[in-house]
Design an enzyme around this catalytic site. Structure first.
Site, PDB file in Angstrom:
ATOM      1  N   ASN A   1       7.385  -6.151  -0.933  1.00 29.34           N
ATOM      2  CA  ASN A   1       7.544  -4.997  -0.045  1.00 29.34           C
ATOM      3  C   ASN A   1       6.170  -4.762   0.554  1.00 29.34           C
ATOM      4  O   ASN A   1       5.335  -4.091  -0.050  1.00 29.34           O
ATOM      5  CB  ASN A   1       8.009  -3.776  -0.833  1.00 29.34           C
ATOM      6  CG  ASN A   1       8.152  -2.556   0.065  1.00 29.34           C
ATOM      7  OD1 ASN A   1       7.655  -2.538   1.195  1.00 29.34           O
ATOM      8  ND2 ASN A   1       8.823  -1.524  -0.428  1.00 29.34           N
TER       9      ASN A   1
ATOM     10  N   ALA B   1       3.015  -0.926   4.818  1.00 26.46           N
ATOM     11  CA  ALA B   1       2.331  -0.857   6.114  1.00 26.46           C
ATOM     12  C   ALA B   1       1.846  -2.231   6.583  1.00 26.46           C
ATOM     13  O   ALA B   1       1.753  -2.477   7.791  1.00 26.46           O
ATOM     14  CB  ALA B   1       1.147   0.105   6.033  1.00 26.46           C
TER      15      ALA B   1
ATOM     16  N   ARG C   1      13.132   3.612  12.321  1.00 27.53           N
ATOM     17  CA  ARG C   1      11.933   4.441  12.273  1.00 27.53           C
ATOM     18  C   ARG C   1      11.073   4.249  13.535  1.00 27.53           C
ATOM     19  O   ARG C   1      11.589   3.851  14.566  1.00 27.53           O
ATOM     20  CB  ARG C   1      11.164   4.108  10.997  1.00 27.53           C
ATOM     21  CG  ARG C   1      12.042   4.377   9.738  1.00 27.53           C
ATOM     22  CD  ARG C   1      11.300   4.168   8.462  1.00 27.53           C
ATOM     23  NE  ARG C   1      10.188   5.131   8.362  1.00 27.53           N
ATOM     24  CZ  ARG C   1       9.232   5.051   7.446  1.00 27.53           C
ATOM     25  NH1 ARG C   1       9.249   4.060   6.571  1.00 27.53           N
ATOM     26  NH2 ARG C   1       8.253   5.947   7.408  1.00 27.53           N
TER      27      ARG C   1
ATOM     28  N   TYR D   1      11.641   8.708   0.911  1.00 31.07           N
ATOM     29  CA  TYR D   1      11.597   7.544   0.029  1.00 31.07           C
ATOM     30  C   TYR D   1      12.327   7.746  -1.302  1.00 31.07           C
ATOM     31  O   TYR D   1      12.330   6.859  -2.143  1.00 31.07           O
ATOM     32  CB  TYR D   1      10.138   7.154  -0.241  1.00 31.07           C
ATOM     33  CG  TYR D   1       9.413   6.720   1.001  1.00 31.07           C
ATOM     34  CD1 TYR D   1       9.695   5.491   1.600  1.00 31.07           C
ATOM     35  CD2 TYR D   1       8.456   7.529   1.595  1.00 31.07           C
ATOM     36  CE1 TYR D   1       9.022   5.090   2.745  1.00 31.07           C
ATOM     37  CE2 TYR D   1       7.791   7.140   2.747  1.00 31.07           C
ATOM     38  CZ  TYR D   1       8.084   5.920   3.320  1.00 31.07           C
ATOM     39  OH  TYR D   1       7.435   5.518   4.455  1.00 31.07           O
TER      40      TYR D   1
ATOM     41  N   ARG E   1       5.602  11.833  -3.373  1.00 30.81           N
ATOM     42  CA  ARG E   1       5.335  12.302  -2.013  1.00 30.81           C
ATOM     43  C   ARG E   1       6.500  11.914  -1.111  1.00 30.81           C
ATOM     44  O   ARG E   1       7.099  10.860  -1.311  1.00 30.81           O
ATOM     45  CB  ARG E   1       4.067  11.626  -1.455  1.00 30.81           C
ATOM     46  CG  ARG E   1       2.836  11.793  -2.309  1.00 30.81           C
ATOM     47  CD  ARG E   1       2.166  13.107  -2.020  1.00 30.81           C
ATOM     48  NE  ARG E   1       1.012  13.316  -2.905  1.00 30.81           N
ATOM     49  CZ  ARG E   1       0.312  14.428  -2.919  1.00 30.81           C
ATOM     50  NH1 ARG E   1       0.627  15.416  -2.132  1.00 30.81           N
ATOM     51  NH2 ARG E   1      -0.706  14.577  -3.747  1.00 30.81           N
TER      52      ARG E   1
ATOM     53  N   GLU F   1      11.670 -10.488   1.652  1.00 29.04           N
ATOM     54  CA  GLU F   1      11.006  -9.269   2.125  1.00 29.04           C
ATOM     55  C   GLU F   1      11.925  -8.080   1.872  1.00 29.04           C
ATOM     56  O   GLU F   1      13.108  -8.116   2.206  1.00 29.04           O
ATOM     57  CB  GLU F   1      10.738  -9.412   3.622  1.00 29.04           C
ATOM     58  CG  GLU F   1      10.028  -8.227   4.227  1.00 29.04           C
ATOM     59  CD  GLU F   1       9.944  -8.349   5.749  1.00 29.04           C
ATOM     60  OE1 GLU F   1      10.369  -9.406   6.292  1.00 29.04           O
ATOM     61  OE2 GLU F   1       9.490  -7.400   6.391  1.00 29.04           O
TER      62      GLU F   1
ATOM     63  N   HIS G   1       3.619  -4.857   9.284  1.00 28.78           N
ATOM     64  CA  HIS G   1       3.529  -4.813  10.738  1.00 28.78           C
ATOM     65  C   HIS G   1       2.179  -5.268  11.263  1.00 28.78           C
ATOM     66  O   HIS G   1       1.991  -5.418  12.458  1.00 28.78           O
ATOM     67  CB  HIS G   1       3.808  -3.390  11.208  1.00 28.78           C
ATOM     68  CG  HIS G   1       4.859  -2.707  10.398  1.00 28.78           C
ATOM     69  ND1 HIS G   1       6.152  -3.131  10.376  1.00 28.78           N
ATOM     70  CD2 HIS G   1       4.798  -1.676   9.512  1.00 28.78           C
ATOM     71  CE1 HIS G   1       6.849  -2.371   9.531  1.00 28.78           C
ATOM     72  NE2 HIS G   1       6.041  -1.490   8.999  1.00 28.78           N
TER      73      HIS G   1
ATOM     74  N   ARG H   1       7.150   0.121  13.551  1.00 22.34           N
ATOM     75  CA  ARG H   1       7.622  -0.406  12.266  1.00 22.34           C
ATOM     76  C   ARG H   1       8.740  -1.433  12.451  1.00 22.34           C
ATOM     77  O   ARG H   1       9.293  -1.932  11.476  1.00 22.34           O
ATOM     78  CB  ARG H   1       8.132   0.728  11.379  1.00 22.34           C
ATOM     79  CG  ARG H   1       7.030   1.644  10.896  1.00 22.34           C
ATOM     80  CD  ARG H   1       7.446   2.461   9.681  1.00 22.34           C
ATOM     81  NE  ARG H   1       6.722   3.709   9.639  1.00 22.34           N
ATOM     82  CZ  ARG H   1       5.542   3.885   9.015  1.00 22.34           C
ATOM     83  NH1 ARG H   1       5.006   2.893   8.359  1.00 22.34           N
ATOM     84  NH2 ARG H   1       4.934   5.046   9.042  1.00 22.34           N
TER      85      ARG H   1
ATOM     86  N   ASP I   1       0.115 -15.655   6.340  1.00 24.29           N
ATOM     87  CA  ASP I   1      -0.427 -16.989   6.164  1.00 24.29           C
ATOM     88  C   ASP I   1      -0.471 -17.387   4.690  1.00 24.29           C
ATOM     89  O   ASP I   1      -0.244 -18.550   4.354  1.00 24.29           O
ATOM     90  CB  ASP I   1      -1.839 -17.068   6.766  1.00 24.29           C
ATOM     91  CG  ASP I   1      -1.813 -17.124   8.290  1.00 24.29           C
ATOM     92  OD1 ASP I   1      -0.712 -17.148   8.871  1.00 24.29           O
ATOM     93  OD2 ASP I   1      -2.886 -17.152   8.905  1.00 24.29           O
TER      94      ASP I   1
ATOM     95  N   HIS J   1      12.418  -3.701   1.939  1.00 23.42           N
ATOM     96  CA  HIS J   1      11.960  -2.371   2.359  1.00 23.42           C
ATOM     97  C   HIS J   1      12.894  -1.314   1.791  1.00 23.42           C
ATOM     98  O   HIS J   1      14.118  -1.506   1.786  1.00 23.42           O
ATOM     99  CB  HIS J   1      11.934  -2.245   3.884  1.00 23.42           C
ATOM    100  CG  HIS J   1      10.981  -3.192   4.516  1.00 23.42           C
ATOM    101  ND1 HIS J   1       9.630  -2.994   4.539  1.00 23.42           N
ATOM    102  CD2 HIS J   1      11.192  -4.395   5.120  1.00 23.42           C
ATOM    103  CE1 HIS J   1       9.042  -4.018   5.150  1.00 23.42           C
ATOM    104  NE2 HIS J   1       9.963  -4.881   5.511  1.00 23.42           N
ATOM    105  N   LEU J   2      12.330  -0.218   1.349  1.00 26.24           N
ATOM    106  CA  LEU J   2      13.152   0.890   0.851  1.00 26.24           C
ATOM    107  C   LEU J   2      13.955   1.504   1.985  1.00 26.24           C
ATOM    108  O   LEU J   2      15.155   1.718   1.872  1.00 26.24           O
ATOM    109  CB  LEU J   2      12.249   1.962   0.217  1.00 26.24           C
ATOM    110  CG  LEU J   2      11.466   1.503  -1.009  1.00 26.24           C
ATOM    111  CD1 LEU J   2      10.385   2.531  -1.331  1.00 26.24           C
ATOM    112  CD2 LEU J   2      12.410   1.345  -2.194  1.00 26.24           C
ATOM    113  N   SER J   3      13.272   1.795   3.080  1.00 29.48           N
ATOM    114  CA  SER J   3      13.947   2.435   4.213  1.00 29.48           C
ATOM    115  C   SER J   3      14.383   1.366   5.213  1.00 29.48           C
ATOM    116  O   SER J   3      13.941   0.225   5.147  1.00 29.48           O
ATOM    117  CB  SER J   3      12.998   3.427   4.885  1.00 29.48           C
ATOM    118  OG  SER J   3      11.889   2.735   5.415  1.00 29.48           O
TER     119      SER J   3
ATOM    120  N   PRO K   1       0.793  -1.221   0.000  1.00 32.67           N
ATOM    121  CA  PRO K   1       0.000   0.000   0.000  1.00 32.67           C
ATOM    122  C   PRO K   1       0.830   1.277   0.000  1.00 32.67           C
ATOM    123  O   PRO K   1       1.864   1.358   0.653  1.00 32.67           O
ATOM    124  CB  PRO K   1      -0.809  -0.106   1.295  1.00 32.67           C
ATOM    125  CG  PRO K   1      -0.084  -1.078   2.131  1.00 32.67           C
ATOM    126  CD  PRO K   1       0.550  -2.044   1.190  1.00 32.67           C
ATOM    127  N   ASN K   2       0.354   2.247  -0.749  1.00 29.85           N
ATOM    128  CA  ASN K   2       0.923   3.599  -0.832  1.00 29.85           C
ATOM    129  C   ASN K   2       2.204   3.676  -1.651  1.00 29.85           C
ATOM    130  O   ASN K   2       2.711   4.784  -1.869  1.00 29.85           O
ATOM    131  CB  ASN K   2       1.179   4.185   0.575  1.00 29.85           C
ATOM    132  CG  ASN K   2      -0.112   4.419   1.350  1.00 29.85           C
ATOM    133  OD1 ASN K   2      -0.990   5.108   0.872  1.00 29.85           O
ATOM    134  ND2 ASN K   2      -0.227   3.810   2.520  1.00 29.85           N
TER     135      ASN K   2
END
Lengths: 145, 145, 145, 145, 145, 145, 145, 145, 145, 145, 145, 145
Positions: free
Chosen positions: J76, J79, J109, J27, J22, J100, J82, J113, J89, J102-104, J14-15
């Site tokens: 990725n 949100a 953070r 990011y 943004r 898995e 977490h 997170r 599952d 993640h960019l950051s 998401p996002n």
């Protein structure tokens, strides 16, 4: 002592070189030398070939454990009991039977002394019997071997 | 055995009557009778007058501890290790030296087995050596007495 | 005493039979018999018909509470204060007014003694006044009835 | 009353001036004045010289405790029970016997009311008996003195 | 009933003898006798040989479980659900399939009732259906056997 | 303003007298006087009779709340939000509708500012809109009354 | 089936469409279609009009629950058991009796699976019996209706 | 309404479509349509161009927020308040001023409703005033813009 | 002393007026007057213009801090160290350098004394040196100014 | 690209469609399209057949994972990292190797997170390298396959 | 310096050799050499014989402390403050007065820096004054000796 | 290799010298020498000048990091990941880009291995890919430089 008797390594962790000299009300008045003599004496009686070493450095203990030329390990990790994952990992990696020993009953002392990283990789734990804790550990090792 | 040898009471807590019959992969295949024989045999050798008892009820264990006609106590509180303040208080009230014993290394098992109400009123704790835990406890008691 | 005076049941929990014999520095030197005499004496003065009982088993206490032939309950649950939901449920089920009593101030002792399962089903709690705690509880019961 | 009877100071904490006027379903319908009369009456009967005071400010309570011209203290700290280390320290500093009192059973209420800073410096605690809690405290003080 | 039908032991824990007599708003107005009749009736229909027992003592329940002359166990541990490791260990040691039953939905009640030591050694759990919880457990046992 | 308009008491808690003078990057540069003028102006427009007061002492706030000659309360408890059970109890005792107000969004600040004892006795909470939080609270009160 | 039999909605949560295809050691080898057939068959026998639906989206499940044209709900919320307050709120809002079902015993799995938001709004919970959990739930619903 | 008035998006989260139909004792008896009419009416008065939307899916709310053709956001995230980091991240990414709204005072409800992921990315929060919470939020937005 | 020497305000928190009179085993036997004399004497030597004040009320301390006619602050918040966000906020608002002082080593005392709200707004902390803590703080302030 | 190259599915949570538009300070300023081009380009070089998809709905991601026509998964979860046990599952059920991404660096953070439900079902995790995290994941997948 | 002046050992913990070279915005721009010169200069003025040592190894620090040929210890344990029980035990064993020193105010930094194992065995703690912390510690030692 | 290629330091933490010799089921059967050869080979290909070092002592690792004659750091802190603030501080002080590497997926192992002090001062983290974790880290470093 015959060369084919099983070798047992006894490691004394940080500050144990002060035994008998400091805080004798807590740890008793026997010195580390006297304790080592008793350990060696009982080992001889049980047919075990024991060597003892006191070390203050976490990394030094890790390296001594790694050398691995022993059949079993008796370790009093002292302060590192509660903080050292490195010693834990070394014991797990070597895979020899280990017995964790404490002079005092660590569960009757400060909260932070009640957690042991080492117990989870040990065969068993003996605590609270003063220098006798080591002698009981020797007997336990004898049975395990 | 002479009547003036020190008396040691050995208490086996709940479910230990099933030893050797159930979950032998965890607790070993020796029955409680066999373990008791070994205990009595070593006690005799050490000059100790030992009596053993297995009880499943918390209140029954409290009352046995209260009777107090012994010089020292060896107790494997089993499940009550983690839940019984009543047994703890009984040991504290009687004030005789006590050694806490476990067959398995309770610190390598479920989280709820890692806390002992009994350790805080015991001289020391021995765990992880199977039936040998009792024998080591006898030797520890011998030294204490 | 007349048969129509209200009945009050006083339950003494585990290890309280040792009162006056052990740990007198903590619990005082009065025996349970002496305390019971004082309770009965004050009850008589207040017009209450009191019976007292000491029990070490959790299940035994549950069953005594269940019998229910009393108007009010005074209970010193001792070690079970902190662990017994069964005693709590028995008191709640019977629904008679109950007063929880402790000889010592449980909030000045070990952390695990500061939680009571019983308080939440009691009218009130009195702790810290030694044997007087029972006598104050009798007076409290007198007011409640 | 004779001038040599022991002096007892009774402190009512914040919001207790509203007793009997607000939330009568929880705290009962007796006003603080009526409660004080009962306290003074029983004190007289017991040979105690009691003075009572209601205060809403934490610092004001600290200062009243500090004045120290009393032999014993009965305190219902109300909301400050759970938050005031300053009142706790004042009681500890003065070192006179103190009894903590609550009208309601604080252990049956919100979680944040179940912890008391005051209990640890009190001889004992009485809670749950409404205004009778004060009267029982007076009797407890009588025994202590 | 034929002697070769599977035997099922149903254990009712502490205070359940009061069913139908106390707190009927929570636990319903059926007595334990009536519930047992329904259990026996359905068992007969399903071809199961059921015996039922109510016990208030933790040790007594442990011993009943240990006897082991049954193919499956249905247990409503009541208050011991949340405190008894001894019952847990007995079920684990015997190794027969067990179904944990509760009349009320324990997850909608006090925080301390939301943890079960028993679930972790049970095949499954059924809660919240009043006396029907037992009947559903019988059917579950029928499938398992 | 007519005497029959509803009275609203606005309480500004500790340190709010410094508004507009200190930490203007956080709390904005409007002084408490200017904010009070805006409050009074809007109150007049809404037909409410408002009085405002800034207090630094917890006990002083308790006593102002207790006076109770108002129909509704708007309170910015500032630091006492997180520590004062006494103020909470005063609001609960008086039983008038209360609106909790914060200039800043307390949930975006330090962890200890995220808990409010006051919210649980308030009709609602408004936070994060600077001085407008008070004006929104006035409108909320208008609806409630 | 007659149109006046009570309607029961059975919701299968996320990933349950994979039943019988994946992780058969944990969840068994029956497919969701086979399970649904057994549910429909028993429903018919019990005089219930059942419809079943599998959904992976939280919002989709919320909307299905909201439609409300059923007398009772059986729901296996799968992963959403532990995270979805939205599903909980939907069940609470509709106010029809609901039974929570799990194939596995969620209390014997990872820590994060031991908490259910759904149980608190369900009549009861059945877990650990594989596909039979649904059938037991149907019987429970039959009793409730 | 003129096309150059600022646009405000009002999002109603899961289950809010049931307002006025279910649990009216908690959420009041006004329907979402009636609430939306009041919102639009006040927006018109304040010179704001408002659009409203109710959505049950977390992903759907995320996507609506992302569209971004508005100057400010009013959101009642309902159940997602406490669980959705995705909605939080969407609000943070878009960077428009947002006001979090709740009908009920979430701090007086279940423990799990007292934590909001949304507050930390909102300008402010308004809760506890029923449908008026939205109207107050509109006024807050008016000031912010 | 010249009027242009920097002004330093020394605040002694609750119960410190009892210094030298009570609990002298913990806090030493010097009275607050004697300590203040030493402070003033060293200040003079260092070229600082010091004024001292003891206060028992939280709000009173807040107001004294707010007056702000000093260049630096030395504060022993005593019991308020652990509970007062209001004092913390006052120090932060005024923005003058502050040094937190304790007579005893608060980290060797009760758990609740190990957390300070004040440290986070102070330049530094000095604890454990008895009255010398104040003198060391004066020297620290001298360096900072 | 040949049809027999291994298929790799890349899921953006998401996002992530807002990347480059943004919060570019956090990011980076590369758009999702540009990142996808780099992924496809490196995949081609490594002989992998990659497809990419961005989804905002938790249930939609679950269903995409379930389709299963790929040899490995790069995800990725943004949100949902977490909060989503459903995605966890699904990955576990399908049983394909997953990485898995993640960019950051999520461990630098907010506290919430730092916990990932996904890591426990992934082969490994790569975080903190911006869009390069995806490229490193592709190389990791190449080695695993 | 005369040989009979008291000896003070100053230990600088890990990474302090980088002072003045790295992170000067946090730790200031004075090098360890410069700081040592100031320490020696003030010691001379106060009549103390000081020696300083920087060590990066936990075991090395333990051994230096053990040598014990000093009357008092000043220690900045740096990172080991929060993790080393071994250093704590060494200080406790030697039993000489120790002062714990920190350049920065550790209570304003990361959560994990707010706990010190060393404080509980120190006379006192001084933190937050940069290199002056050492000089204040010297003065504190002077008073103690 | 040319002298102007960027230097990269690779540190292998405690017990990693045992790789390929012990616990090969967990850590794989490649020895540290073999892994180092692969690292050097890929570094050469990427135009990086790499040097590798295995150390068991925490202080030794701190000192190696401090030497600082490298442009970037790759570190597998092994057991010190979870316990060493000293290593963390050294990395932060030197301020060179660092990549944290783990052979195993530390988030699928014991709870105490899920926390890393090092991640918070690293650019990123790569874990779970066995020896490939190092190679991916080299590529990440290449991009960063």
């Amino acid at each position: 002592m015959k060369s084919d008797t099983p070798k047992v390594l006894v490691i004394h962790g940080p500050n144990l070189n002060l035994l008998g000299k400091r805080e004798t009300d807590i740890y008793g008045c026997r010195s580390l030398d006297e304790i080592n003599k008793d350990i060696i004496s009982l080992a001889s009686e049980l047919g075990l070939n024991v060597s003892t070493k006191q070390l203050n450095g976490e990394g030094d203990i890790v390296e001594l454990i790694q050398q691995g030329d022993y059949e079993a390990l008796i370790i009093n990790p002292a302060a590192y009991t509660h903080t050292s994952i490195a010693i834990r990992d070394a014991i797990a990696a070597i895979g020899k039977p280990a017995v964790e020993v404490h002079l005092s009953n660590i569960y009757r002392r400060e909260e932070f002394r009640r957690k042991s990283f080492i117990t989870e990789v040990s065969a068993g734990q003996i605590c609270g019997f003063g220098p006798d804790s080591y002698l009981l550990a020797l007997r336990a090792i004898k049975s395990i071997l």
